[in-house]
Write an enzyme that holds these catalytic residues in place. Structure first.
Site, PDB file in Angstrom:
ATOM      1  N   ASP A 111      42.708  40.227  44.413  1.00 58.45           N
ATOM      2  CA  ASP A 111      41.579  41.080  44.693  1.00 58.45           C
ATOM      3  C   ASP A 111      40.818  41.331  43.451  1.00 58.45           C
ATOM      4  OD1 ASP A 111      42.294  44.245  44.611  1.00 58.45           O
ATOM      5  OD2 ASP A 111      44.022  42.914  44.317  1.00 58.45           O
ATOM      6  N   SER A 112      39.381  41.397  43.724  1.00 58.24           N
ATOM      7  CA  SER A 112      38.392  41.798  42.823  1.00 58.24           C
ATOM      8  C   SER A 112      38.489  41.060  41.279  1.00 58.24           C
ATOM      9  CB  SER A 112      38.402  43.443  42.512  1.00 58.24           C
ATOM     10  OG  SER A 112      37.507  43.788  41.707  1.00 58.24           O
ATOM     11  N   ALA A 113      38.808  41.780  40.310  1.00 55.98           N
ATOM     12  CA  ALA A 113      39.213  40.953  39.098  1.00 55.98           C
ATOM     13  C   ALA A 113      40.334  40.057  39.280  1.00 55.98           C
ATOM     14  CB  ALA A 113      39.433  41.581  37.919  1.00 55.98           C
ATOM     15  N   HIS A 167      34.377  47.832  48.842  1.00 53.45           N
ATOM     16  CA  HIS A 167      35.102  47.254  47.859  1.00 53.45           C
ATOM     17  C   HIS A 167      36.462  48.064  47.653  1.00 53.45           C
ATOM     18  CE1 HIS A 167      35.765  44.439  44.461  1.00 53.45           C
ATOM     19  NE2 HIS A 167      36.368  45.324  43.968  1.00 53.45           N
TER      20      HIS A 167
END
Length: 315
Positions: free
Chosen positions: A165-167, A288
């Site tokens: 997730d994300s980075a 987010h």
């Protein structure tokens, strides 16, 4: 006619969760405003609040993976079931600079209990202490270690998946691309969750959601990229620019109030053009980072069930 942007719909559960977390006195740290140790400690406290109440599992074990890189701690969440079990590596987010092996601990426990797969977390090195490509090298090392040690660990190396997730979505996708390019066996399924996939910050989603109102901001993302890359030319640093052909089936999950939304939409289009089997779900009215709030948000639970369904289908 007014040029004022209409107020977006926000899931009422998000507003209730924000209130509850404020009452608990927890919030993610911000190293742009706080010293790194203080900001990371605040983020750990925030994660700990979200992790409360995760299911107990028969065993949770930790290991060290060593090599020509900073050693990395790996945690295996073992559900009921007999060996060999499928294995699913999760790579946490945090802009490459925040988060640790405890990030999304509740989510990983829930996913293990729900799927019967061994869910794996790792404590990859954070920027700016360790810049690109150290974290990617560690993710690749853990994937290779899981395959090499599968028999001893009671895992099925032929039923391996990866999520981020994300980075962490960046690192998961980058790892899949690197293994493909090297001709090595890789995971047979991946989930890329609101991935931080490019530094293209002039998109519609950045214009709509990048002011920080919903947590993540365009300015903070640019700062994260500078910390992570340190001026390096990154062949897989921006995985959205890569050729996607030859990747395994992918599940894409996106948040509606997220400046990174367009990264996922562009990845969806690139996968379609490359003929890669995939699906995409957009969760509207959530920011987010929402998947970590399974105790608070119905849509976070739905997203977890979507990942579990992918594991059941492909692993």
């Amino acid at each position: 006619m007014s040029d004022t942007k209409p107020t977006p719909w926000i899931d009422p559960e998000v507003l209730a969760a924000q209130t509850l977390l404020r009452e608990k006195g927890v919030a993610p740290g911000n190293a742009q405003l706080q010293p790194f140790p203080e900001a990371r400690a605040a983020t750990r406290a925030y994660q700990a609040a979200l992790n409360e109440g995760g299911p107990a599992l028969p065993a949770v074990t930790e290991h060290l993976v060593t090599g020509d890189f900073p050693q990395v701690k790996v945690r295996l969440y073992r559900p009921e079931g007999s060996a060999p079990q499928p294995v699913f590596l999760h790579v946490h987010g945090g802009g490459f600079a925040f988060g640790d092996i405890d990030s999304l601990d509740r989510w990983k426990r829930e996913l293990a209990a729900e799927t019967g797969a061994v869910i794996v977390g790792l404590d990859y090195a954070l920027s700016p202490d360790h810049r690109y490509p150290v974290a990617l090298e560690q993710v690749l090392a853990v994937l290779r270690w899981l395959r090499a040690e599968a028999s001893a660990l009671g895992l099925d190396a032929d039923r391996m998946g990866i999520a981020g997730d994300s980075a962490g979505g960046n690192l998961a996708l980058s790892a899949l691309l690197a293994l493909r390019d090297a001709g090595e066996p890789g995971p047979r399924f991946g989930a890329i969750i609101y991935g931080m996939l490019s530094a293209e910050h002039d998109s519609e989603s950045h214009r709509d959601w990048g002011d920080g109102t919903y947590g993540l901001s365009t300015d903070k993302l640019a700062w994260y990229w500078d910390l992570h890359l340190g001026g390096a030319t990154a062949s897989h640093g921006y995985p959205l620019h890569a050729d996607m052909a030859g990747l395994p089936p992918l599940l894409l999950l996106a948040a509606g109030l997220d400046p990174l939304l367009d990264d996922t939409l562009k990845l969806d289009r690139k996968l379609t053009a490359a003929g890669v089997e995939h699906s995409m779900t957009l969760y509207r009215g959530v920011p987010h980072g929402f998947i970590g709030q399974t105790a608070l948000l119905s849509q976070a639970q739905e997203a977890r069930r979507a990942v579990a369904a992918g594991i059941a289908r492909y692993l």
